[in-house]
Design a protein around this motif. Structure first.
Motif: not given
Length: 134
Positions: A24-27, A112-114, A120-121
């Motif tokens: 979560d929060g990574d890109r 990535r979110v959640g 969600r991406y």
């Protein structure tokens, strides 16, 4: 060492191995490689099991199957080819972004979110504004 053993050894590495994964929060920045595939799976006992189609024991037991999609990506940060498996909504989002910004071989940033079923991406071509990811 056989090819099969090499794949299993590679897949077990802590940095994601052969599968593209984000917390979560990574890109990450990736390049799409090759053609997508799809498959059907069942979620049984906390893990994904392949659907065998006609005569599948999980289907016979009434376990709902789900369609999954995958594609190879080159993970730029890890300098590694990986497989990204995803649900249908993410696959549609990926297709829309590729259609808008040059298709295969374009560089994408994925965020990535959640967590869990609320994941969600956010997918953006590096040609698009990075502000759209935040």
């Amino acid at each position: 060492m056989s090819w099969y053993n090499k794949v299993n050894d590679f897949a077990g590495k802590a940095d994601g191995g052969m599968f593209f994964k984000l917390a979560d929060g990574d890109r990450a920045s990736v390049i799409i490689c090759g053609d997508p595939y799809n498959k059907y799976t069942h979620w049984v006992g906390g893990r994904s099991e392949p659907c065998e189609g006609k005569g599948c024991e999980y289907c016979s037991d009434g376990d709902r199957r789900s369609q999954r999609f995958g594609i190879q990506v080159f993970n730029i940060e890890l300098n590694r080819l990986q497989v990204w498996e995803m649900a249908g909504g993410t696959f549609r989002d990926l297709g829309e972004e590729l259609a808008d910004f040059g298709g295969q071989d374009c560089k994408l940033t994925i965020k990535r979110v959640g967590t869990g079923k609320d994941t969600r991406y956010k997918i953006r071509s590096n040609d698009a504004s990075q502000e759209q990811l935040d």
